[in-house]
Design a protein around this motif. Structure first.
Motif, short mmCIF file in Angstrom:
data_model
loop_
_atom_site.label_atom_id
_atom_site.label_comp_id
_atom_site.label_asym_id
_atom_site.label_seq_id
_atom_site.Cartn_x
_atom_site.Cartn_y
_atom_site.Cartn_z
N THR A 33 0.83 -1.20 0.00
CA THR A 33 0.00 0.00 0.00
C THR A 33 0.86 1.25 0.00
OG1 THR A 33 -1.90 -1.06 1.07
CG2 THR A 33 -1.69 1.33 1.34
N PHE A 34 1.90 1.27 0.82
CA PHE A 34 2.81 2.42 0.87
C PHE A 34 3.80 2.39 -0.29
CE2 PHE A 34 1.32 2.60 5.26
CZ PHE A 34 1.16 3.96 5.43
N TYR A 35 4.29 1.20 -0.63
CA TYR A 35 5.30 1.05 -1.68
C TYR A 35 4.77 1.51 -3.03
CZ TYR A 35 9.05 -1.32 -4.32
OH TYR A 35 10.13 -1.61 -5.14
N LEU A 36 3.48 1.23 -3.28
CA LEU A 36 2.85 1.60 -4.55
C LEU A 36 1.96 2.84 -4.41
CD1 LEU A 36 1.88 -1.97 -5.82
CD2 LEU A 36 3.88 -0.61 -6.46
N LYS A 37 2.05 3.51 -3.27
CA LYS A 37 1.37 4.78 -3.01
C LYS A 37 -0.16 4.68 -3.11
CE LYS A 37 5.38 7.33 -4.78
NZ LYS A 37 5.89 8.28 -5.81
N PHE A 38 -0.71 3.78 -2.30
CA PHE A 38 -2.16 3.61 -2.15
C PHE A 38 -2.90 3.41 -3.48
CE2 PHE A 38 -0.78 5.50 1.77
CZ PHE A 38 -1.61 4.97 2.74
N PRO A 39 -2.55 2.34 -4.19
CA PRO A 39 -3.24 2.07 -5.47
C PRO A 39 -4.73 1.79 -5.30
CG PRO A 39 -1.93 0.18 -4.81
CD PRO A 39 -1.57 1.30 -3.88
N GLN A 40 -5.14 1.26 -4.14
CA GLN A 40 -6.56 0.95 -3.94
C GLN A 40 -7.41 2.21 -3.92
OE1 GLN A 40 -4.17 1.13 -1.52
NE2 GLN A 40 -4.93 0.03 0.29
N ILE A 41 -6.79 3.36 -3.68
CA ILE A 41 -7.51 4.64 -3.73
C ILE A 41 -7.28 5.33 -5.07
CG2 ILE A 41 -7.69 6.94 -2.71
CD1 ILE A 41 -6.89 5.71 -0.04
N ARG A 42 -6.03 5.40 -5.50
CA ARG A 42 -5.69 6.14 -6.72
C ARG A 42 -6.25 5.49 -7.98
NH1 ARG A 42 -0.26 7.10 -8.22
NH2 ARG A 42 0.43 5.15 -7.28
N TYR A 43 -6.36 4.18 -8.01
CA TYR A 43 -6.78 3.49 -9.22
C TYR A 43 -8.23 3.01 -9.14
CZ TYR A 43 -1.67 3.17 -9.63
OH TYR A 43 -0.32 3.45 -9.66
N PHE A 44 -8.93 3.34 -8.08
CA PHE A 44 -10.28 2.81 -7.86
C PHE A 44 -11.23 3.22 -8.99
CE2 PHE A 44 -14.51 2.81 -5.83
CZ PHE A 44 -14.54 1.50 -5.35
N THR A 104 -8.56 -5.87 6.77
CA THR A 104 -8.02 -6.91 5.88
C THR A 104 -8.42 -6.63 4.44
OG1 THR A 104 -8.21 -8.52 7.67
CG2 THR A 104 -7.94 -9.39 5.45
N ALA A 105 -9.65 -6.18 4.22
CA ALA A 105 -10.14 -5.90 2.86
C ALA A 105 -9.44 -4.69 2.26
CB ALA A 105 -11.64 -5.67 2.89
N PHE A 106 -9.28 -3.61 3.04
CA PHE A 106 -8.65 -2.40 2.52
C PHE A 106 -7.22 -2.68 2.08
CE2 PHE A 106 -6.12 1.51 3.15
CZ PHE A 106 -6.77 2.33 2.24
N LEU A 107 -6.45 -3.33 2.92
CA LEU A 107 -5.08 -3.67 2.55
C LEU A 107 -5.07 -4.78 1.49
CD1 LEU A 107 -3.40 -3.62 6.08
CD2 LEU A 107 -3.41 -1.82 4.35
N GLY A 108 -6.08 -5.64 1.55
CA GLY A 108 -6.17 -6.73 0.59
C GLY A 108 -6.44 -6.26 -0.83
N MET A 109 -7.03 -5.08 -0.99
CA MET A 109 -7.24 -4.52 -2.32
C MET A 109 -5.90 -4.33 -3.03
SD MET A 109 -10.23 -1.78 -1.32
CE MET A 109 -10.50 -1.05 -2.94
N THR A 110 -4.88 -3.90 -2.29
CA THR A 110 -3.55 -3.74 -2.87
C THR A 110 -2.89 -5.08 -3.10
OG1 THR A 110 -3.23 -1.60 -1.81
CG2 THR A 110 -1.26 -2.75 -2.52
#
Length: 559
Positions: A33-44, A104-110
């Protein structure tokens, strides 16, 4: 069977139930999540555009569309974990367990974004022209770790039973028996035949079925859930307060619920969250590998939607239904499963604060020397115990109105029952009474507390049927891809036969044993996949950067 269950509990305690596993699972998701800069938010937002086919190309290699791949993967994740799994987590850890399912789901999105992208990148075309992919392919083709790939594929086959087949039909059979009085073996037999008819058609038939079933079953379940939520609207606020308020304190005792520690709620919530959305398990990449796409990242971005739909939407609704209705701390008349029951030495009173605290510590693994299993005899007259010196604990609660029978509760039993290590010596002894309930039975009770009344249980039954059956379909595909990797195409047909046979057997087996087997299988599959994606973290970042560079050139207006 009890010895086997004890062995599975030992494995679960040292794997999925161990203190270190949730930290490993969440740690990998947090890192990416940090390494890819929150892709679950930026790419949603971009994910919804991709899945609707906005950027599809007719000549892209693959067997299914983005939507069909998502539907197949969702059919593998949206199952009993959303209905029975959420109830099981709350039953074990209280309201706070739902919060850890969210985390688990929020981090699991990444995590799912990463595993799907890498698996899609290294997929292969098989001899029959279909695509095959999954973590085993990047493990072998990129990491040159054939041993890890083989281990993962074997774990996938095991997990196809432990996640996709056994617990699914078990919940279906329980629900159908409770709602319609249908014999479990009959339900299992009919569904096993239907399952065989679907999976023989391969990925094309599977994708066609799941892409139609998933939207329908989701809509049906949402209607039933909102009927309960709106009927208990005044309890929604307190439900959220209990979820968030118990995060760092554990869940206090209320009603028949004896309470849960922070550690127990955290562990069970993460464990059930993984069972529900499978982020990190490596299963979804197998379905997504069939998608028509030139860019692996585009399919990985589609996969971001899975944990969101599965856990943050559907599991949350289930949790709110259970909490707002109040059934999670109520006791109901039921037959106690042997693996879910313990007769303890001594007379303990639920209304005695000291006794409740001792039992709370015992059930949460904090105190093991005070309470001991009962060994001795129980004298029974007309189904009721006339001797004392023991207490029946069922489903982590003090049992009430306990009655004993042998063979058939319709015949009133009078005689002596021998007990060893807390359980009747004879397997034919039946024990009934009031206790907490869990899994699909708990969700079923919750759905009767809405606008539909008792009819609400039929929505759960139909929902479980569709959710669980579609999960079994998807997991059969995961298993046959793993068998193809291990032993070649000829091994697929024998695997499918065994898969359907196991599906039938689990319809009338012990619920708790099935869930424990699922817990073990999940972790055995997850750990190799987490290791693999961590080893490829740098390549993942490079692949993502390259995707956006190319995308900006091709679609400058959408950049």
């Amino acid at each position: 069977m009890e010895s086997f269950h004890s062995f599975l509990q030992l494995l679960d305690g040292n794997l999925g139930g161990a203190a270190w596993f949730p930290y490993v699972l969440l740690g990998v998701g947090l890192f990416f999540t940090f390494y890819l800069k929150f892709p679950q938010i930026r790419y949603f937002k971009h994910a919804w555009k991709v899945v609707t086919g906005k950027y599809d190309k007719a000549n892209s290699p693959g067997d299914t569309t983005h939507f069909q791949s998502l539907a197949t993967a969702l059919s593998g994740t949206v199952g009993t974990g959303n209905i029975g799994g959420v109830a099981f987590a709350i039953y074990l850890g209280g309201p706070a367990a739902l919060f850890w399912m969210w985390a688990t789901a929020f981090l699991g999105m990444t995590t799912k974004f990463v595993e799907v992208t890498l698996s899609h990148k290294y997929r292969v075309k098989t001899a029959d022209g279909t695509m095959a992919g999954g973590p085993m392919y990047y493990m072998e083709r990129r990491l040159n770790m054939k041993w890890l790939a083989v281990g993962f594929a074997i774990a996938t086959v095991i997990s196809s039973f432990g996640t996709g087949s056994l617990p699914q039909v078990n919940n279906i059979a329980d629900s159908m028996e409770a709602s319609f009085g249908l014999d479990k073996m009959l339900v299992g037999g009919v569904l096993a035949v239907l399952l065989g008819l679907v999976i023989l058609g391969g990925i094309h038939r599977i994708a066609a079925v799941t892409s139609r079933v998933v939207p329908f079953m989701a809509a049906l379940y949402l209607i039933g859930a909102f009927a309960v939520i709106f009927a208990n609207l005044g309890n929604i606020g307190p439900a959220f307060v209990s979820i968030v308020g118990d995060i760092f304190t554990g869940s206090a005792a209320t009603g028949g619920f004896l309470g849960a520690t922070i550690a127990y709620a955290f562990n069970r919530g993460v464990n059930r969250g993984l069972f529900s959305n499978e982020a990190g398990q490596g299963s979804a990449p197998i379905a997504h590998a069939a998608a028509k796409a030139d860019e692996p990242v585009s399919e990985g971005i589609v996969a971001i939607l899975e944990p969101f739909i599965d856990t943050i939407i559907i599991c949350t609704l289930t949790g709110l239904v259970i909490l707002s209705s109040g059934v999670w701390h109520e006791k109901f008349e039921n037959t106690f499963e042997r693996s879910n029951m313990l007769i303890v030495d001594g007379k303990y009173d639920e209304n005695n604060q000291a006794d409740r605290e001792h039992m709370f510590k015992y059930l949460n693994g904090l105190e093991s020397d005070v309470i001991q299993p009962y060994n001795g005899k129980i004298d029974v007259v007309n189904g009721e115990a006339v001797s004392g010196g023991f207490t029946v604990i069922a489903a982590r609660s003090f049992a009430e109105d306990v009655k004993f029978g042998v063979g058939d509760m319709d015949d009133v039993y009078t005689g002596t029952i021998n007990v060893k290590d807390g359980l009747p010596v004879r397997d034919s002894v039946i024990v009934q009474g009031k206790s907490l309930i869990h899994s699909a039975a708990l969700t079923t009770q919750a759905f009767t507390r809405g606008f539909f009344g008792e009819s609400g249980k039929y929505i759960v039954s139909l929902g479980i049927l569709l959710f669980a059956f579609s999960t079994a379909i998807a997991w059969s595909y995961y298993g046959d891809r793993a068998m193809t990797y291990l032993l070649g195409p000829r091994s697929v047909m024998p695997y499918r036969v065994i898969y359907c046979a196991g599906f039938f057997w689990a319809s009338f087996s012990d619920t708790t044993l099935v869930w424990t087997l699922a817990n073990v299988a999940i972790v055995v599959m997850t750990l190799p996949n987490l290791l693999g994606i961590m080893l490829l973290r740098k390549e993942m970042k490079q692949t993502v950067n390259k995707y956006w560079e190319d995308f900006d050139k091709e679609y400058p207006k959408d950049s």
